[in-house]
Design an enzyme around this catalytic site. Structure first.
Site, PDB file in Angstrom:
ATOM      1  N   ARG A 110       8.972  49.986 -13.649  1.00 18.51           N
ATOM      2  CA  ARG A 110       7.725  49.224 -13.715  1.00 18.51           C
ATOM      3  C   ARG A 110       6.551  50.190 -13.787  1.00 18.51           C
ATOM      4  O   ARG A 110       6.431  51.073 -12.945  1.00 18.51           O
ATOM      5  CB  ARG A 110       7.634  48.355 -12.461  1.00 18.51           C
ATOM      6  CG  ARG A 110       6.672  47.225 -12.567  1.00 18.51           C
ATOM      7  CD  ARG A 110       6.842  46.305 -11.377  1.00 18.51           C
ATOM      8  NE  ARG A 110       6.305  46.854 -10.147  1.00 18.51           N
ATOM      9  CZ  ARG A 110       5.746  46.125  -9.186  1.00 18.51           C
ATOM     10  NH1 ARG A 110       5.670  44.820  -9.330  1.00 18.51           N
ATOM     11  NH2 ARG A 110       5.300  46.668  -8.088  1.00 18.51           N
ATOM     12  N   ASP A 206       9.010  49.368  -1.175  1.00 21.18           N
ATOM     13  CA  ASP A 206       9.635  49.771  -2.443  1.00 21.18           C
ATOM     14  C   ASP A 206      11.140  49.891  -2.239  1.00 21.18           C
ATOM     15  O   ASP A 206      11.628  50.803  -1.562  1.00 21.18           O
ATOM     16  CB  ASP A 206       9.042  51.111  -2.904  1.00 21.18           C
ATOM     17  CG  ASP A 206       9.512  51.465  -4.305  1.00 21.18           C
ATOM     18  OD1 ASP A 206      10.742  51.501  -4.530  1.00 21.18           O
ATOM     19  OD2 ASP A 206       8.663  51.688  -5.181  1.00 21.18           O
TER      20      ASP A 206
HETATM   21  C1  PRP Z   1      11.426  47.506  -8.665  1.00 21.91           C
HETATM   22  C2  PRP Z   1      12.527  46.494  -8.375  1.00 21.91           C
HETATM   23  C3  PRP Z   1      12.507  45.647  -9.626  1.00 21.91           C
HETATM   24  C4  PRP Z   1      11.052  45.650 -10.006  1.00 21.91           C
HETATM   25  C5  PRP Z   1      10.463  44.339  -9.596  1.00 21.91           C
HETATM   26  O1  PRP Z   1      11.885  48.500  -9.491  1.00 21.91           O
HETATM   27  O2  PRP Z   1      13.770  47.052  -8.122  1.00 21.91           O
HETATM   28  O3  PRP Z   1      13.302  46.154 -10.676  1.00 21.91           O
HETATM   29  O4  PRP Z   1      10.430  46.711  -9.270  1.00 21.91           O
HETATM   30  O5  PRP Z   1       9.145  44.237  -9.999  1.00 21.91           O
HETATM   31  P1  PRP Z   1       8.658  43.175 -11.087  1.00 21.91           P
HETATM   32  O6  PRP Z   1       9.300  41.869 -10.731  1.00 21.91           O
HETATM   33  O7  PRP Z   1       7.173  43.180 -10.896  1.00 21.91           O
HETATM   34  O8  PRP Z   1       9.054  43.659 -12.440  1.00 21.91           O
HETATM   35  P2  PRP Z   1      11.003  49.762  -9.957  1.00 21.91           P
HETATM   36  O9  PRP Z   1      10.410  49.500 -11.295  1.00 21.91           O
HETATM   37  O10 PRP Z   1      10.078  50.151  -8.858  1.00 21.91           O
HETATM   38  O11 PRP Z   1      12.103  50.878 -10.189  1.00 21.91           O
HETATM   39  P3  PRP Z   1      13.128  51.569  -9.175  1.00 21.91           P
HETATM   40  O12 PRP Z   1      14.148  50.534  -8.783  1.00 21.91           O
HETATM   41  O13 PRP Z   1      13.705  52.668  -9.985  1.00 21.91           O
HETATM   42  O14 PRP Z   1      12.352  52.062  -7.978  1.00 21.91           O
HETATM   43  N1  URA Z   2       9.300  46.464  -6.374  1.00 18.68           N
HETATM   44  C1  URA Z   2       9.665  46.748  -5.092  1.00 18.68           C
HETATM   45  O1  URA Z   2      10.545  47.582  -4.864  1.00 18.68           O
HETATM   46  N2  URA Z   2       9.042  46.094  -4.102  1.00 18.68           N
HETATM   47  C2  URA Z   2       8.091  45.180  -4.314  1.00 18.68           C
HETATM   48  O2  URA Z   2       7.571  44.596  -3.332  1.00 18.68           O
HETATM   49  C3  URA Z   2       7.723  44.902  -5.648  1.00 18.68           C
HETATM   50  C4  URA Z   2       8.350  45.552  -6.647  1.00 18.68           C
END
Ligand code: PRP
Ligand code: URA
Length: 215
Positions: A110, A206
């Site tokens: 994201r 996160d």
């Molecule tokens: C997080 C989570 C989802 C996304 C959700 O991943 O695991 O995939 O954010 O957010 P959204 O509904 O607003 O799209 P992130 O992109 O932070 O990647 P990561 O799992 O590698 O930390």
């Molecule tokens: N991704 C995460 O990991 N946590 C949140 O709260 C939103 C997006």
């Protein structure tokens, strides 16, 4: 029993005491990555029981030590698809109960400024339409990642598609319902709202960073 949400007919929110207690422990900022990983996997395992309820079986006869028994085995090819990174944390718990499942991977990151997802990996089995596909991501925040992932799975041939997550926001649920209205979404918790950075409140922070200890 999980409950159907009247505002979101395709959403199932779990209300089991074990799941509620484990999700509370996940939210606790004192929970380190080792316990976080174990909890995430355990909750996913508990959810699988309900998520797979509609899976079909074929008859199979086995020999007990005493006599033949006409029983069941799963009849379709099951595919689980975690969204990287955080989806990996739930996948182990799902595979413990369904070791026969195949695993596809979707990498999505994201963008912290626009909150829009960027796909960086797409590794899926070729015949996704051969059976049920379970999309796995612990966080359904803005819904951007989940909507994009579900579209990629549909484009790749998935027909019987559902999603499991741990914490969902009302905004994310709504966006999913609009983009993929017939796709069931199972969540361990439905939270209050998103903050201005797109984080779920109260949420758990996160998920990827807490799972892998990268914060
Ligand atoms: C997080 C989570 C989802 C996304 C959700 O991943 O695991 O995939 O954010 O957010 P959204 O509904 O607003 O799209 P992130 O992109 O932070 O990647 P990561 O799992 O590698 O930390
Ligand atoms: N991704 C995460 O990991 N946590 C949140 O709260 C939103 C997006």
């Amino acid at each position: 029993m999980p409950t159907q949400n009247s505002q979101h007919p395709s959403l199932v929110v779990f209300d089991h005491p074990l799941i509620r207690a484990k999700v509370t422990a996940l939210r606790d900022r004192e929970t380190g990555h080792r316990a976080f990983r174990a909890l995430m996997s355990q909750i996913a395992g508990l959810m699988v029981y309900e998520v797979t309820r509609s899976f079909t079986t074929d008859s199979i006869t086995v020999q007990t030590p005493l006599e033949p028994f006409d029983g069941d085995h799963l009849s379709q090819r099951i595919t689980v698809v975690p969204i990287l990174r955080a989806g990996i944390g739930m996948t182990e718990g799902v595979l413990e109960l369904m070791p026969e499942a195949r695993v596809g991977h979707l990498g999505m990151a994201r963008d912290e400024a626009t909150l829009e997802p960027r796909a960086y990996l797409n590794k899926l089995p070729p015949d996704l339409g051969a059976g049920p596909v379970i999309l796995i991501d612990p966080m359904l925040a803005t819904g951007g990642s989940a909507v994009a992932a579900a579209t990629m799975l549909r484009d790749a041939g998935a027909k019987d598609l559902r999603m499991i997550c741990l914490v969902a926001s009302p905004e994310g649920v709504q966006r999913m319902a609009k983009a993929h209205p017939t796709m069931p979404v199972y969540t361990a918790a439905l939270d209050r709202e998103l903050d201005e950075r797109g984080y779920i409140l109260p949420g758990l922070g996160d998920a990827g960073d807490r799972l892998f200890g990268t914060h």
